[in-house]
Scaffold this motif. Sequence first.
Motif, short mmCIF file in Angstrom:
data_model
loop_
_atom_site.label_atom_id
_atom_site.label_comp_id
_atom_site.label_asym_id
_atom_site.label_seq_id
_atom_site.Cartn_x
_atom_site.Cartn_y
_atom_site.Cartn_z
N LYS A 283 0.85 -1.18 0.00
CA LYS A 283 0.00 0.00 0.00
C LYS A 283 0.89 1.24 0.00
O LYS A 283 1.74 1.40 0.87
CB LYS A 283 -0.90 0.00 1.24
CG LYS A 283 -2.00 1.01 1.15
CD LYS A 283 -2.98 0.88 2.29
CE LYS A 283 -4.14 1.85 2.09
NZ LYS A 283 -5.12 1.78 3.16
N LEU A 284 0.70 2.07 -0.99
CA LEU A 284 1.60 3.21 -1.14
C LEU A 284 1.11 4.46 -0.41
O LEU A 284 1.88 5.34 -0.07
CB LEU A 284 1.77 3.54 -2.63
CG LEU A 284 2.35 2.39 -3.47
CD1 LEU A 284 2.28 2.73 -4.94
CD2 LEU A 284 3.78 2.10 -3.05
N GLY A 285 -0.19 4.51 -0.22
CA GLY A 285 -0.72 5.67 0.49
C GLY A 285 -0.82 6.93 -0.35
O GLY A 285 -1.06 8.01 0.16
N THR A 286 -0.61 6.80 -1.64
CA THR A 286 -0.80 7.94 -2.53
C THR A 286 -2.13 7.74 -3.25
O THR A 286 -2.65 6.62 -3.29
CB THR A 286 0.32 8.00 -3.59
OG1 THR A 286 0.40 6.72 -4.23
CG2 THR A 286 1.64 8.35 -2.97
N HIS A 287 -2.67 8.78 -3.80
CA HIS A 287 -3.92 8.61 -4.54
C HIS A 287 -3.94 9.50 -5.77
O HIS A 287 -3.75 10.69 -5.65
CB HIS A 287 -5.12 8.94 -3.64
CG HIS A 287 -6.42 8.68 -4.33
ND1 HIS A 287 -6.95 7.41 -4.44
CD2 HIS A 287 -7.27 9.50 -4.99
CE1 HIS A 287 -8.09 7.49 -5.11
NE2 HIS A 287 -8.31 8.74 -5.46
N PRO A 288 -4.12 8.97 -6.98
CA PRO A 288 -4.27 7.52 -7.20
C PRO A 288 -2.92 6.85 -7.15
O PRO A 288 -1.90 7.50 -7.33
CB PRO A 288 -4.85 7.48 -8.62
CG PRO A 288 -4.33 8.71 -9.29
CD PRO A 288 -4.15 9.74 -8.23
N GLU A 289 -2.89 5.57 -6.92
CA GLU A 289 -1.62 4.86 -6.87
C GLU A 289 -1.59 3.77 -7.94
O GLU A 289 -2.62 3.23 -8.32
CB GLU A 289 -1.36 4.28 -5.48
CG GLU A 289 -2.35 3.22 -5.03
CD GLU A 289 -1.97 2.61 -3.69
OE1 GLU A 289 -1.72 3.38 -2.74
OE2 GLU A 289 -1.92 1.39 -3.59
N PHE A 290 -0.35 3.48 -8.42
CA PHE A 290 -0.19 2.46 -9.45
C PHE A 290 0.15 1.14 -8.77
O PHE A 290 1.30 0.81 -8.55
CB PHE A 290 0.93 2.88 -10.41
CG PHE A 290 0.92 2.10 -11.69
CD1 PHE A 290 0.22 2.57 -12.80
CD2 PHE A 290 1.57 0.88 -11.78
CE1 PHE A 290 0.19 1.84 -13.98
CE2 PHE A 290 1.55 0.14 -12.95
CZ PHE A 290 0.86 0.63 -14.05
N SER A 291 -0.89 0.42 -8.39
CA SER A 291 -0.66 -0.84 -7.69
C SER A 291 -1.83 -1.79 -7.94
O SER A 291 -2.90 -1.38 -8.34
CB SER A 291 -0.54 -0.60 -6.18
OG SER A 291 -1.79 -0.18 -5.68
N ALA A 292 -1.57 -3.08 -7.69
CA ALA A 292 -2.61 -4.09 -7.87
C ALA A 292 -3.81 -3.77 -6.98
O ALA A 292 -4.96 -3.95 -7.36
CB ALA A 292 -2.05 -5.47 -7.53
N ARG A 293 -3.49 -3.27 -5.80
CA ARG A 293 -4.53 -2.94 -4.84
C ARG A 293 -5.45 -1.84 -5.38
O ARG A 293 -6.67 -1.92 -5.28
CB ARG A 293 -3.82 -2.48 -3.57
CG ARG A 293 -4.71 -2.25 -2.42
CD ARG A 293 -3.88 -1.56 -1.34
NE ARG A 293 -4.75 -1.30 -0.21
CZ ARG A 293 -4.99 -2.18 0.73
NH1 ARG A 293 -4.42 -3.36 0.71
NH2 ARG A 293 -5.81 -1.87 1.71
N ALA A 294 -4.84 -0.83 -5.98
CA ALA A 294 -5.63 0.28 -6.51
C ALA A 294 -6.47 -0.16 -7.71
O ALA A 294 -7.59 0.30 -7.89
CB ALA A 294 -4.71 1.43 -6.90
N PHE A 295 -5.90 -1.06 -8.53
CA PHE A 295 -6.63 -1.50 -9.72
C PHE A 295 -7.62 -2.63 -9.42
O PHE A 295 -8.41 -3.01 -10.26
CB PHE A 295 -5.65 -1.98 -10.80
CG PHE A 295 -4.76 -0.89 -11.35
CD1 PHE A 295 -5.31 0.28 -11.85
CD2 PHE A 295 -3.39 -1.05 -11.39
CE1 PHE A 295 -4.50 1.29 -12.37
CE2 PHE A 295 -2.57 -0.05 -11.90
CZ PHE A 295 -3.13 1.12 -12.40
N GLY A 296 -7.50 -3.23 -8.23
CA GLY A 296 -8.36 -4.37 -7.91
C GLY A 296 -7.98 -5.62 -8.68
O GLY A 296 -8.81 -6.45 -9.01
#
Length: 381
Positions: A283-296
């Motif tokens: 979890k990067l804590g930025t928004h939006p973030e480039f991560s699997a978590r952000a993309f679902g």
Amino acid sequence: VATAAAPSDDSMALHFIDVGQGSATLLEFPCGAILIDTGGEKNELFDSETALLGYLNRFFERRQDLGRTLDALVITHPHIDHTRSIPAVLRQFKVRNIVDNGDVRADLGGKPQLFMHEWLFEKNRTIEKHNRKVSRKKHRRARQSQRRSPIGHLDVSSTDIGPEGLLSPVVDAIAACPRSEIDPQIRVLWGSRLGREEKGHNPNNDSVVLRVDYGKSSALLSGDLELLAIAWMTKHYAEHPELLDTDLYYVPHHGSRNSTSEHWVDLVSPKLAVISMGPYGRKLGTHPEFSARAFGHPNRDSVNQLIEGEGARDMLSRSEPIDAQIGIKGAWKERESQFEQRSIEKAVYATGWDGHVVVRAHPDGTYTVQTSDQNRVAQKP
Ligand SMILES: [Zn+2]
């Protein structure tokens, strides 16, 4: 991981390297190696370039016989999670052939691909110069032995692809050798449809798609295809649907919802599936973030098609089930993503769940899978 097999093993190994949210797949043969994409995530928690180069260095350490040579570097499409480490790979390893989709763009993901095109031009100019010099030599034998082969290049447009795919020595760059009588067959099934930009162009649908056959085993490596290109491909291969029917399915676009349909999985009817995406726990804590978590990623609908849809009839089982986090909703537009934890028993692997995933495909059509990092998904961040 995956150091067990001696180079003399008569098998093809597909190394789905854990580059976080992104993609890099190394195809290892008894007589050569091909790298598809140089992906990955780069942020304060993870640097895919370190991960990729480390993996490739360890690989070539084990496979000294390959002399740090990639017989082909394939770039599916110029997005940064696939192109990030092109310059580093070209600097550190020998590359004999380049395959890409011909897209030229100067944005974040396109720049490394432009670098590759410039590298290709300079490299071949140097080789040509060298060969001209050699050709002036007196002795015929000296002339022949000192000649260098130019770097091959194939930029695949879908219009070049016939009803049975595209065969080219640039992509099918590996032959049989004394170690193995099997000549791997590597063909291109899809490429760019550039020129359609005006209709809301999505580079994912221009992904270079490869089919690899090794004896009776087969793999479909499908880049970041989305539903539109999947529909085009389904139509394109209407007379040869057997070309889509493969055992190992690289699930396109990091397992996103818009990248797989029930009909498509039914056509592929895989025995194993691999998804390349980052771990849920980062979890990067930025928004939006480039991560699997952000993309679902990977999305529940895609995973469901692989474990309980029509197309899942031939799916094998994992040696041990894994507790996996599966996306219901990404946080790209909404603030919070939604995931559910689920035990996966079928042979669906994911770099975000398993770390590096190495599938060894044997000529008789059987497969063995090694993963580097089981059980890390269940951890909550
Ligand atoms: Zn991608």
